[in-house]
Design an enzyme around this catalytic site. Structure first.
Site, PDB file in Angstrom:
ATOM      1  N   HIS A 102      69.787   2.662  78.110  1.00 13.90           N
ATOM      2  CA  HIS A 102      69.103   1.747  77.190  1.00 13.90           C
ATOM      3  C   HIS A 102      69.925   1.428  75.941  1.00 13.90           C
ATOM      4  CE1 HIS A 102      65.726  -0.349  75.461  1.00 13.90           C
ATOM      5  NE2 HIS A 102      65.851   0.367  74.362  1.00 13.90           N
ATOM      6  N   HIS A 151      68.487  -3.327  75.120  1.00 16.24           N
ATOM      7  CA  HIS A 151      69.209  -2.825  76.289  1.00 16.24           C
ATOM      8  C   HIS A 151      70.461  -3.702  76.522  1.00 16.24           C
ATOM      9  CE1 HIS A 151      68.761  -0.459  80.150  1.00 16.24           C
ATOM     10  NE2 HIS A 151      69.889  -1.151  80.293  1.00 16.24           N
ATOM     11  N   HIS A 206      73.025  -6.130  77.527  1.00 14.01           N
ATOM     12  CA  HIS A 206      72.984  -7.203  78.529  1.00 14.01           C
ATOM     13  C   HIS A 206      73.714  -8.444  78.037  1.00 14.01           C
ATOM     14  CE1 HIS A 206      69.680  -8.465  75.883  1.00 14.01           C
ATOM     15  NE2 HIS A 206      69.783  -9.673  76.416  1.00 14.01           N
TER      16      HIS A 206
HETATM   17 ZN    ZN Z   1      66.228  -0.337  78.384  1.00 13.99          ZN
END
Ligand code: ZN
Ligand code: ZN
Ligand code: FE
Length: 333
Positions: free
Chosen positions: A89, A140, A142
């Site tokens: 995370h 998170h 990305h």
């Molecule tokens: Zn996450």
């Protein structure tokens, strides 16, 4: 009913993406939709690419109304994807394993290739926004990929100026930048296939560019070795940024590649990082002069600013080694 359309900006000659119904998207502290086990991501993955649940573009777009006579409207056809770079995370491209970052680069190339097969897609835009100050809604780690039904203005401009350069002087502008800057004082790091520089023409405080040594147009053209060396320079760049101040630095990272329809042999793929901190406690805003006129001001000589980055680079390389990663290239001294 939600609408997806692109509206022509008749003064600037570009498109505005209009999507209704995105206002309900989750904003920060809801349960992470990207952690393993979430309905979207499932279990048993290391890097994955998904469709964005709140896309700005749609494969079944509906137009809201006829445009006024001075403009134009087209369906907002396209895809918005999310690439999740790790099941963890927390983190950034400098804490994620090399294996994951290399796979991430590979996925960006594969998505470029896949999305370009769609007749409605003219441009594939991979980018990474990091940090609340940049407006990131999910922490998170990305990236995103927008597959667009038009070529963005900035890319049209780059294409134009790369081909003007080619006509006037022969050769490629970025190839020439690489050969001149790799011996210069604005160089920060280089490995076999890429260089990282603070460009002579820097606009944002610590804006850096990654240029491949090989003249190529698309991420999907990278060889396996080049993908690994791109992963290397990405990790090193981000580790440098996160070593600049005493906090993890917000940034935007954008891939500039050629349009996916037609042939653009004069274009040279590259990656740009934009950062908004002038100092640890002072931000640079794209305000009146910058955003209102697209005229950037830079309040220090870039050749002085680069010294801060060279120091951060030493620290960043050390931090990568402490985490067990040995960088493949060399910093500039
Ligand atoms: Zn996450
Ligand atoms: Zn080139
Ligand atoms: Fe560019």
């Amino acid at each position: 009913m939600s609408f997806n359309e692109i509206r022509w900006h008749p003064l600037l000659g570009t498109w505005v993406i209009v999507a209704s119904g995105r206002a309900t998207r989750p904003w920060r502290d809801v349960k992470c939709p990207f952690c393993p086990g979430a309905p979207e991501t499932g279990e048993g993955w290391d890097v994955i690419s998904l469709d964005n649940r709140y896309p700005s573009l749609s494969t079944t777009p509906v137009i809201s109304a006829e445009p006024p006579s001075f403009s134009e409207v087209k369906p907002g056809y396209g895809r918005c994807k999310v690439v999740i770079e790790t099941p963890d995370h927390e983190g950034d491209l400098d804490t994620i394993s090399f294996k994951n970052v290399a796979k991430y680069v590979e996925i960006l190339g594969k998505e470029t290739e896949e999305l370009s097969k769609d007749p409605g897609i003219k441009y594939v835009a991979p980018f990474r926004n990091k940090g609340e100050l940049i407006g990131v809604s999910i922490h998170h780690p990305h990236s995103q990929i927008y597959a667009l039904p038009f070529v963005p203005l900035k890319i049209e401009r780059e294409l134009d100026y790369m081909s003007r350069y080619n006509k006037a002087r022969g050769g490629c502008l970025i190839c020439d930048v690489v050969s001149e800057e790799e011996r210069g004082r604005r160089l920060l790091y280089s490995n076999r296939d890429f260089i990282l520089i603070l460009p002579y023409y820097v606009q944002w405080p610590h804006e850096c560019h990654i240029y491949p040594r090989r003249h190529l147009q698309l991420l999907s053209e990278l060889t396996a070795d080049e993908r690994e060396n791109l992963a290397d320079v990405l990790m090193v760049s981000v580790s440098m940024y996160n070593s600049l101040f005493s906090f993890s630095l917000p940034y935007m990272m954008v891939v500039h590649q050629a349009p996916v329809k037609g042939s653009y042999p004069e274009y040279h793929l590259h990656i740009e990082f934009y950062t908004i901190h002038r100092y640890a406690d002072k931000l640079k805003y794209a305000a009146g002069i910058e955003w209102g006129y697209w005229a950037f001001t830079y309040d220090e000589l870039p050749e002085n600013r680069v010294l801060e980055l060279k120091e951060a680079m030493q620290k960043g390389l050390r931090r990568l080694r402490e985490r067990g990663y040995s960088p493949r290239g060399n910093p500039s001294l």
